[in-house]
Structure formats: structure tokens, C-alpha cells
Design a protein around this motif. Structure first.
Motif, PDB file in Angstrom:
ATOM      1  N   LYS A 249       1.020  -0.963   0.331  1.00  0.00           N
ATOM      2  CA  LYS A 249      -0.144  -0.173  -0.135  1.00  0.00           C
ATOM      3  C   LYS A 249       1.134   1.191   0.021  1.00  0.00           C
ATOM      4  O   LYS A 249       1.782   1.404   0.659  1.00  0.00           O
ATOM      5  CB  LYS A 249      -0.851   0.024   1.111  1.00  0.00           C
ATOM      6  CG  LYS A 249      -1.576   1.276   1.366  1.00  0.00           C
ATOM      7  CD  LYS A 249      -2.726   1.156   2.528  1.00  0.00           C
ATOM      8  CE  LYS A 249      -3.416   2.453   2.217  1.00  0.00           C
ATOM      9  NZ  LYS A 249      -3.971   2.350   3.896  1.00  0.00           N
ATOM     10  N   SER A 250       0.639   2.134  -0.698  1.00  0.00           N
ATOM     11  CA  SER A 250       1.472   3.090  -1.031  1.00  0.00           C
ATOM     12  C   SER A 250       0.278   4.297  -0.468  1.00  0.00           C
ATOM     13  O   SER A 250      -0.200   4.894  -0.489  1.00  0.00           O
ATOM     14  CB  SER A 250       1.577   4.391  -2.483  1.00  0.00           C
ATOM     15  OG  SER A 250       2.853   2.753  -3.090  1.00  0.00           O
ATOM     16  N   THR A 251       1.438   5.255   0.680  1.00  0.00           N
ATOM     17  CA  THR A 251       0.598   6.094   1.533  1.00  0.00           C
ATOM     18  C   THR A 251       1.298   7.358   1.652  1.00  0.00           C
ATOM     19  O   THR A 251       3.267   7.497   1.179  1.00  0.00           O
ATOM     20  CB  THR A 251      -0.056   5.845   2.872  1.00  0.00           C
ATOM     21  OG1 THR A 251      -0.707   6.162   2.930  1.00  0.00           O
ATOM     22  CG2 THR A 251       1.269   5.216   3.242  1.00  0.00           C
ATOM     23  N   PHE A 252       0.782   8.828   2.196  1.00  0.00           N
ATOM     24  CA  PHE A 252       1.393   9.226   2.849  1.00  0.00           C
ATOM     25  C   PHE A 252       1.980   8.724   4.226  1.00  0.00           C
ATOM     26  O   PHE A 252       2.205   8.062   4.840  1.00  0.00           O
ATOM     27  CB  PHE A 252       0.602  10.639   3.293  1.00  0.00           C
ATOM     28  CG  PHE A 252      -0.147  10.868   1.638  1.00  0.00           C
ATOM     29  CD1 PHE A 252       0.853  12.191   1.125  1.00  0.00           C
ATOM     30  CD2 PHE A 252      -1.459  10.913   1.718  1.00  0.00           C
ATOM     31  CE1 PHE A 252      -0.553  12.215   0.013  1.00  0.00           C
ATOM     32  CE2 PHE A 252      -2.108  11.303   0.299  1.00  0.00           C
ATOM     33  CZ  PHE A 252      -1.053  12.156   0.033  1.00  0.00           C
ATOM     34  N   TYR A 253       3.449   9.885   4.463  1.00  0.00           N
ATOM     35  CA  TYR A 253       3.924   9.413   5.851  1.00  0.00           C
ATOM     36  C   TYR A 253       3.812   9.599   6.968  1.00  0.00           C
ATOM     37  O   TYR A 253       3.828   8.175   7.934  1.00  0.00           O
ATOM     38  CB  TYR A 253       4.844  10.710   5.761  1.00  0.00           C
ATOM     39  CG  TYR A 253       5.673  10.683   6.848  1.00  0.00           C
ATOM     40  CD1 TYR A 253       6.821   9.772   7.167  1.00  0.00           C
ATOM     41  CD2 TYR A 253       5.396  11.875   8.226  1.00  0.00           C
ATOM     42  CE1 TYR A 253       7.685   9.311   8.028  1.00  0.00           C
ATOM     43  CE2 TYR A 253       6.609  11.256   9.536  1.00  0.00           C
ATOM     44  CZ  TYR A 253       7.568  10.372   9.054  1.00  0.00           C
ATOM     45  OH  TYR A 253       8.091  10.430  10.963  1.00  0.00           O
ATOM     46  N   ARG A 254       1.788  10.723   7.342  1.00  0.00           N
ATOM     47  CA  ARG A 254       1.691  10.190   8.379  1.00  0.00           C
ATOM     48  C   ARG A 254       0.940   9.438   8.241  1.00  0.00           C
ATOM     49  O   ARG A 254       0.804   8.355   9.380  1.00  0.00           O
ATOM     50  CB  ARG A 254       0.241  11.471   8.442  1.00  0.00           C
ATOM     51  CG  ARG A 254       1.478  12.636   8.898  1.00  0.00           C
ATOM     52  CD  ARG A 254       2.195  13.353   9.229  1.00  0.00           C
ATOM     53  NE  ARG A 254       2.850  14.157   9.395  1.00  0.00           N
ATOM     54  CZ  ARG A 254       4.148  14.336  10.011  1.00  0.00           C
ATOM     55  NH1 ARG A 254       4.024  14.558  11.208  1.00  0.00           N
ATOM     56  NH2 ARG A 254       4.765  15.641   9.194  1.00  0.00           N
ATOM     57  N   GLU A 255      -0.088   8.135   7.372  1.00  0.00           N
ATOM     58  CA  GLU A 255      -0.682   8.142   7.608  1.00  0.00           C
ATOM     59  C   GLU A 255      -0.111   5.232   7.572  1.00  0.00           C
ATOM     60  O   GLU A 255       0.328   4.854   8.166  1.00  0.00           O
ATOM     61  CB  GLU A 255      -1.729   7.255   6.546  1.00  0.00           C
ATOM     62  CG  GLU A 255      -2.606   5.830   6.644  1.00  0.00           C
ATOM     63  CD  GLU A 255      -3.362   5.874   5.618  1.00  0.00           C
ATOM     64  OE1 GLU A 255      -4.366   4.412   5.399  1.00  0.00           O
ATOM     65  OE2 GLU A 255      -3.623   6.621   4.536  1.00  0.00           O
ATOM     66  N   TRP A 256       1.737   6.000   6.777  1.00  0.00           N
ATOM     67  CA  TRP A 256       2.562   5.013   7.072  1.00  0.00           C
ATOM     68  C   TRP A 256       3.093   5.174   8.230  1.00  0.00           C
ATOM     69  O   TRP A 256       2.803   4.067   8.920  1.00  0.00           O
ATOM     70  CB  TRP A 256       3.916   5.593   6.010  1.00  0.00           C
ATOM     71  CG  TRP A 256       5.241   4.135   6.390  1.00  0.00           C
ATOM     72  CD1 TRP A 256       5.396   3.497   5.009  1.00  0.00           C
ATOM     73  CD2 TRP A 256       5.863   4.639   6.795  1.00  0.00           C
ATOM     74  NE1 TRP A 256       5.823   2.759   6.052  1.00  0.00           N
ATOM     75  CE2 TRP A 256       6.505   3.638   7.221  1.00  0.00           C
ATOM     76  CE3 TRP A 256       6.582   5.450   7.806  1.00  0.00           C
ATOM     77  CZ2 TRP A 256       7.672   3.449   7.852  1.00  0.00           C
ATOM     78  CZ3 TRP A 256       7.134   5.154   8.822  1.00  0.00           C
ATOM     79  CH2 TRP A 256       8.609   4.636   8.536  1.00  0.00           C
TER      80      TRP A 256
END
Length: 399
Positions: A249-256
């Protein structure tokens, strides 16, 4: 789901002998509180507006997360940029004894055209991701000793977190200003086979560890233990893994970051709770026979994350972690290793009293963590209760 999986586990797994057991009365109290909270959430959810329901109850933790999403919308794109996999550089430890299975795994997932280097070698010319597979206990020294050539390529570094080999590297990266939106990072959700585990003496190919644990209220699939990537090279990482049948899953840093701390919670709690037992215990047995202890320790650490790092894990983390252990934990031994103490256990903010009680027990009674600086527990908690547990019944008759 957890109940059915737990019953199945009981049919195929025998209970390990317990070294000691944390007071169950407090665990039961916490369980009732969590059940009540879940009911409260469910009842209040029915009052939210239709527009919020359509958004899938998206949660924004702070202004930075909102700005990230606004910047993304301003690009006019419908999804995050994804670059194809390409010949890359894989950085391994200069010490042959410290080369981890992660190095072999990343190389095996490529097309055979990656270049494996040590930190003291020159980098090839070109644009490519640089996978940092040095163990976490060598990472600080690696960053401190970067040459000017390597420092100029720091934005192309890809760091890994999760599992007993990668642990948590955020404290180290934070000290060097590398915890930012553009830095590429990966939460490992695939196997890391050791050398010689496959035919011909080579390592087996990594396999996906992600678990489909059903659907949510909107009919969307729910996943546990999936690989997640963020940053500049998140697309290249996802492309490499997708080609090999590994969900990413590719995501934004905060969610990662939330996903990373969720995995950190699993690596710490399951290994500590299982390692103190008299018999060798795997992750499935922790989920099956020591659920209360694991749950209590998780919530203690979660409260510390919220207060110390302003990290709130995504709703449903407890169910995801137990489901992951029940579906992927059979045969995965609970281990405590001195070299990983500061990267798996000693990473959570707050007092973490229960965690340190278990670690001190492991050190004093089990001979583990002998080279680790385990924080002492308060004097009044130095003597832990020790009712043993057989299956689902404790020795004192309490079910």
C-alpha cells in the motif's frame, strides 16, 4: 473472526506452560471498557452526516496531514505517483556477520540487475532508489559516517521498519532530520527467509504476509500485516513487490507512520509475552492462550504513543494484530535478542511499566537480555504474581 480462528487454533495447538501471568482482574476490566467504548463509537456513528460517511470516516491527526492531502489535491492527480521498478543499489553491512535476510530479500525481488554495495564503496551514476539494509544497530554509525557523495544522495535512501530484523528506526532517523514526508520508508509485510532456506543453498523467495480479515461496513476488504511504503520512491517499492505477488500500500508519511507503530506494537508485545514462558512459544500461541496479557500490554504502550509522540493508531488495530498472529503466527518463535533491544523494545515513550516488568522477568528468571540495559521496575512490583495457565484455565481455577 478472532473467535473462530481461536477455536481452530485450539484444535491444532497445545498450550505452552506459563512462566507467570499478569493479574487477570485488571485485564477483564479493560476488556469491558473497550467493549463499552466500541459500542459508544457505534452509537455515535449513526448521527454523523452522510457526507462524512461517504469519506469513510477519514481521520486527520493534525494540520500537517491536512496540508499533505490538500497539496495532493492541488496536483489534480487521482492517485499518488508510482514509478516503475528499476536497477537499484542495495546497501548491506560491511560486517559479514551482520548481513540480514533483508539484503537477500530485496535483491531476490528485483530483476537481478541491482548492485549490492557496502557503505564505504562509491555509488553508481544515475537516478535510482538506494535500499538501506544495514541492521538497525549499525544505522546510526552508517548515517554519521556518510561521505559527501552519499550525503548528496540521501533523498534516494529507502529505510525499512518492522519484523525482528528491522525493528523501529524512527528515533535514529529523527536525530538526523530524516523523518520527513519525502523520505522513502517501508513497513515490511513479507517474509525474510534466511540464507540456505531454498533449493541449491540459496534463500527462498520472500512471500506476502498480508491477511484478508473480512470486509468493513462498506464492503471494503480489511487487511492486516500488509507492506506499506511512503516517500519519493514509494512507487518503485510497490512496483517491485507487486510484481512478486506481495501486496504493498502506497500512502502518505503520516498514515505510514501509524502503520509502522502498529507493527512495532506487534513485534514488541508478542515476543515479550511469549518469551517468558517455560516452553518455547510461537506467536499463534500468544494470541490463543495469553490474549489478556498481550491486550493489556498493547493498550499501555498505545497510551504512551498517544501521549509521548502524538501518534494515534488506526481504529481496529487490536483486531488486526490478533488476526495477523492467528493467521501467520504458527511456527514464528517468540524471541528477545540483545542487539535488537533498543530497536524493538526500548522505543516506546512513557513508563511502559508492564513491558519492563516482563523484560526484567525475562532477564532475571529466563537468562535473556543479559547485555541489555533494562529499566528497573518499581520496588513494589519486583515480585510478580505467578499463577500458571493451562489452556484457557489458570492454575487457580479462574477461567
Amino acid at each position: 473472526m478472532r473467535t473462530l480462528l481461536g477455536i481452530a487454533a485450539l484444535m491444532v495447538s497445545s498450550p505452552p506452560t506459563a512462566g507467570f501471568h499478569y493479574p487477570v482482574s485488571s485485564a477483564r476490566g479493560n476488556t469491558r471498557q473497550r467493549t463499552f467504548s466500541a459500542q459508544s463509537v457505534a452509537s455515535s456513528y449513526s448521527t454523523v452526516s452522510f457526507s462524512r460517511m461517504v469519506l469513510g470516516m477519514a481521520t486527520w491527526s493534525n494540520g500537517q496531514a491536512i496540508r499533505e492531502y490538500q497539496d495532493f489535491l492541488a496536483t489534480g492527480k487521482s492517485e499518488l505517483d508510482k514509478e516503475d521498478d528499476r536497477p537499484s543499489v542495495i546497501v548491506r553491512s560491511s560486517n559479514p556477520a551482520s548481513i540480514t535476510p533483508l539484503t537477500d530479500a530485496i535483491f531476490a525481488l528485483g530483476n537481478g540487475d541491482d548492485v549490492v554495495v557496502t557503505p564505504n564503496e562509491a555509488l553508481p551514476v544515475g537516478k535510482y532508489p538506494i535500499y538501506i539494509t544495514v541492521p538497525p544497530y549499525e544505522l546510526r554509525e552508517f548515517i554519521q559516517n556518510l561521505s559527501d557523495e552519499w550525503k548528496a544522495r540521501a533523498e534516494d535512501f529507502v529505510f525499512f521498519s518492522g519484523t525482528k530484523f528491522c525493528g523501529v528506526v524512527e528515533p535514529i532517523l529523527r536525530d538526523f532530520g530524516m523523518c520527513r514526508d519525502t523520505m522513502s520508508q517501508v513497513v515490511v509485510g513479507f517474509t525474510l527467509p534466511p540464507p540456505g532456506s531454498g533449493l541449491g543453498g540459496v534463500a527462498r523467495m520472500p512471500e506476502d504476509m498480508a491477511c484478508n480479515i473480512g470486509t468493513d461496513a462498506y464492503g471494503e476488504e480489511k487487511w492486516a500485516g500488509e507492506t506499506q511504503s511512503c516517500g519519493k520512491w514509494n512507487g518503485a517499492v510497490a512496483s517491485r513487490l507487486d510484481r512478486n505477488g506481495i501486496r504493498c500500500k502506497s500512502t502518505f508519511y503520516r498514515e505510514w507512520r501509524r502503520a509502522m507503530w502498529e507493527r512495532a506494537l506487534y513485534d514488541a508485545v508478542w515476543n515479550v509475552v511469549g518469551a517468558v514462558r517455560e516452553d518455547e512459544t510461537d506467536h499463534l500461541q500468544v494470541a490463543t492462550y495469553f490474549e489478556m496479557e498481550a491486550s493489556d500490554m498493547m493498550w499501555e504502550l498505545v497510551n504512551g504513543l498517544r501521549g509521548g509522540l502524538a501518534v494515534t493508531l488506526i481504529y481496529g488495530f487490536e483486531d488486526r494484530l490478533f488476526s495477523f498472529a492467528e493467521m501467520r503466527g504458527k511456527g514464528e518463535p517468540c524471541e528477545l535478542r540483545d542487539e535488537m533491544f533498543d530497536h524493538i523494545l526500548n522505543v516506546f515513550p512513557g513508563k511502559s511499566r508492564m513491558l519492563w516488568e516482563y523484560c526484567n522477568y525475562a532477564k532475571d528468571k529466563k537468562g535473556l537480555l543479559q547485555r541489555s540495559n533494562v529499566p528497573p521496575v518499581p520496588s513494589e512490583l519486583s515480585e510478580l504474581p505467578s499463577p500458571t495457565r493451562q489452556g484457557n484455565m489458570r492454575a487457580d481455577g479462574v477461567i
